[in-house]
Design a protein around this motif. Structure first.
Motif: not given
Length: 438
Positions: A279-286, A303-314, A341-343
């Motif tokens: 998920l983090n690999h695609i997070s910056s572009t998806v 309880n590991d979702y704190a490791q997820l990166a931001a999906f700013n383009n989603l 944030p841009n969903l």
């Protein structure tokens, strides 16, 4: 007047199709099933050999009696270029004949090969296919055992589309060698194929733009096969894999170019760090993302979702929700919304008879609800209180929502009118929102 009527009658009796130019007649026959095109040879002398120039040849043993005799005649008499060759074998047939028919199509500079063999006998692909420089589309399904060709040379300079279904891939280097000879490949589909004896399955292509992989999980798990992608220009990725037999080096170290993805990976024993890394690999572009319940649930459980990166383009997010979704699943869903944030569109699709019994109202509101979410779809839900609370939460807090769609499998005592009445009883965050219930 009688003369005019007679002349009109004579004109109507003329065989106008037979007067068409050869090119037009061949084009018309190419649109027919080959069986029907061959039958036109009985019409007249003009039609006797017209079918031998059709550009589309279809051999299907479910449509023809004495299939091998029919196929032999078609392939031996046909003397023009074949643009599309389709072979469907649902019964056993001589493998040498199958090889011969495919090879003849290759000799006719075929552009598309669409072959399906359900013959319960493993057949190797003829080596000539791997050097068919006219080939643009290759679709293989069924009982093919794919191995490195004897010549170890692949030259498919025009191949753009490749599809494997229910095939047996027997060599680690097969895909690497195959794709090394496909410089313009754009799309690959791999469906339920068996990776017998493989330690690594790699898809490496700088030109590939769309990839869909449905891994035969039991085969991969039993052989400890890992799956690695080196696809720097990939735009669309679809993964289906029950056992998540993925290496931590799932993607080679490279920036993602993926803008659309459909992920159905993982299960109860899935390695969470690998899912998070994917998920983090695609997070910056998806930009458009569909995620199954089995993909997100292990992250919430660990309880590991704190490791997820931001999906700013989603902008478009579709989530599959199981009827028994636990509270930790809803926690990771809320966290994912906070990271997006841009969903603009959110779709929650219930799998089964869903009541969302474990959903609880979050303590805060994701930024996308306050500023960007314009469409919300909740599909396949019942009319119980917890579902209504979830819908109410979104209606209260989605400040720019334009459309709210509810697809309801309501309980007998709960009607759509009652749902409408309940949702109209409080102030919505957006005064312009239109509610549709079906």
């Amino acid at each position: 007047m009688a003369g005019v009527a007679s002349e009109c009658a004579n004109n109507e009796d003329k065989d106008r199709i037979s007067t068409l130019a050869d090119g037009i007649l061949t084009h018309i026959l190419s649109l027919l099933p080959t069986k029907d095109a061959v039958m036109t040879s009985l019409l007249s002398r003009r039609w006797r050999s017209a079918w031998t120039c059709v550009t589309n040849v279809e051999l299907d043993d479910s449509k023809v009696s004495n299939f091998e005799m029919f196929a032999e005649r078609v392939m031996s008499v046909h003397d023009a270029r074949i643009k599309k060759f389709t072979l469907r074998c649902n019964d056993w047939h001589n493998s040498q004949l199958i090889h011969q028919w495919i090879s003849t199509a290759v000799m006719r500079n075929v552009a598309e090969l669409d072959i399906s063999l359900l013959t319960f006998e493993m057949i190797n692909l003829p080596d000539c296919v791997y050097t068919c420089e006219s080939l643009e589309v290759l679709k293989l399904a069924g009982w093919f055992a794919l191995e490195v060709p004897d010549s170890k040379v692949v030259s498919l300079k025009r191949l753009k589309f490749l599809s494997f279904s229910w095939l047996q891939i027997k060599d680690d280097s097969y895909m690497t060698l195959l794709l090394s000879g496909c410089p313009v490949i754009e799309e690959i589909h791999i469906y339920k194929s068996m990776w017998e004896g493989l330690s690594t399955f790699s898809v490496c292509s700088p030109s590939l733009q769309r990839l869909s992989v449905d891994i035969e999980g039991r085969q991969v798990a039993s052989k400890h096969c890992t799956f690695v992608l080196d696809v720097p220009n990939l735009k669309y990725l679809a993964l289906i894999n029950d056992v998540m037999a993925l290496s931590e080096n799932y993607f080679e170290e490279q920036a993602s170019s993926i803008v659309s993805a459909s992920l159905q990976v993982g299960n109860w024993v899935s390695p969470v760090p690998v899912i998070v890394k994917l998920l983090n690999h695609i997070s910056s572009t998806v930009n458009d993302l569909w995620i199954s319940y089995s993909t997100l649930e292990p992250i919430g459980r660990a309880n590991d979702y704190a490791q997820l990166a931001a999906f700013n383009n989603l902008e478009y997010l579709k989530l599959e929700v199981e009827s028994f979704a636990a509270s930790h699943y809803w926690s990771v869903v809320h966290h994912l919304l906070q990271l997006s944030p841009n969903l603009k569109l959110l779709v929650l699709t219930a799998k089964g008879f869903a009541s969302f019994a474990e959903w609880h109202q979050p303590d805060d509101v994701a930024e996308c609800l306050l500023s960007n979410l314009v469409t919300l779809k909740v599909q396949g839900v019942d009319g119980e209180d917890r579902v209504m609370e979830l819908i109410e939460y979104y209606l209260r807090n989605a400040m720019v929502l334009n459309q709210m769609y509810i697809s309801s499998r309501v309980l007998p005592e709960v009607g759509n009118d009652q749902i409408q009445e309940r949702l109209s009883a409080f102030a919505w965050g957006s005064s312009t929102c239109q509610l549709t219930i079906s």
